[in-house]
Design an enzyme around this catalytic site. Sequence first.
Site, PDB file in Angstrom:
ATOM      1  N   ASP A 131     -11.989  22.224  58.559  1.00 57.83           N
ATOM      2  CA  ASP A 131     -13.184  21.664  57.914  1.00 57.83           C
ATOM      3  C   ASP A 131     -14.506  22.314  58.347  1.00 57.83           C
ATOM      4  OD1 ASP A 131     -11.467  19.820  56.720  1.00 57.83           O
ATOM      5  OD2 ASP A 131     -11.712  18.377  58.340  1.00 57.83           O
ATOM      6  N   ARG A 166     -11.862  25.893  29.552  1.00 61.45           N
ATOM      7  CA  ARG A 166     -11.932  24.546  30.103  1.00 61.45           C
ATOM      8  C   ARG A 166     -12.830  24.493  31.332  1.00 61.45           C
ATOM      9  NH1 ARG A 166      -5.651  23.251  29.497  1.00 61.45           N
ATOM     10  NH2 ARG A 166      -5.807  22.073  27.570  1.00 61.45           N
ATOM     11  N   MET A 173     -10.553  20.216  50.799  1.00 66.17           N
ATOM     12  CA  MET A 173     -10.745  19.318  51.940  1.00 66.17           C
ATOM     13  C   MET A 173     -12.140  19.524  52.546  1.00 66.17           C
ATOM     14  SD  MET A 173      -7.066  19.245  53.821  1.00 66.17           S
ATOM     15  CE  MET A 173      -5.780  18.172  53.213  1.00 66.17           C
TER      16      MET A 173
END
Length: 326
Positions: A131, A166, A173
Amino acid sequence: MGAIKCIGILTSGGDAPGMNAAIRAVTRTAIFNGWRVKGIMRGYKGLITGEIADFTSSSVSNIIQKGGTILKTARCPEFKSEEGRQAAYENMRKEGIDALVVIGGDGTITGARCFADEFDVPIVALPGTIDNDLSGTDSTIGFDTALNTIMDAVDKLRDTATSHERLFFVEVMGNTAGYLALNGALASGAEAAIIPEMETETDQLKNLIDNGFRKSKNSAIVLVAENPATGGAMGLAERVKREFPQYDARVTILGHLQRGGSPTAQDRILASRLGAAAITALKEGQRNVMVGISNLETVYVPFTKALGRTKRVRSENVELVKILSI
Ligand code: ADP
């Protein structure tokens, strides 16, 4: 606490690629300095249950290239209680462990801080989390590998997003920090990153829609940091359905695949440097610090500072993602 002769090493919390490289570096540097090493299994759990093994240099052979952690990892709620930490301390004494090196994220360092407050145990922590949400170090062990995984995934999604014209929300995370989303967007050329750090300032989704996503193309990829406050990528896609039905939005949640894989060169080198620096720190009498690298230099970061969430995402990078997606 007398001179250190034996250290214990553990990995705890979420696993991260490069943890094995760190275990190897800590073990071999300690042995090089004449210390004994004990491997503690399953994080703080192994300290409480006494699942502890003698480590030699060959215990860490052939692991630098492997993801995960040979010491295993676990969440250990028992360590949050005084009784749990008392049992852990007694096992440490029994095993003759004089100091601990813990590798993990903010939870692991919070646990180390509690333990060090109560017992006379020198502890050095290594930042091991994909992280990158620990302050005082430019990067955490595993961040670069996870970023590369995200980049590869987005490269693949780009093919289908372009073909079908699209809008894709790709959730990554981050433990409510936006480093993976923002750096992942820069690395993969995504049209935008929606990150918790900007959430209080602006309605990022509305801004994106108002600006027409990407003016020069009909498809867009938006990296979204996991965030319970907004519901992450799912929450955003639901909002699009309700508020902006002209868009055909799809969601991909990368999930745990971001945690796996062989660590990149950068993570192996970071883990090796930090692992060796942890032993230097203990030799110098440092305790209750996280070892990090800031501006190429090794630094000792007090636990409270590492946990202080003072590291900010670079706002110029937020701007750069916007500029590069016109
Ligand atoms: P990470 O280190 O990846 O952030 P966790 O948040 O799950 O992972 O924390 C790992 C472990 O650290 C927990 O399972 C627990 O054993 C210990 N820990 C976390 N917070 C505390 C706390 N407040 N007090 C004592 N131990 C803690």
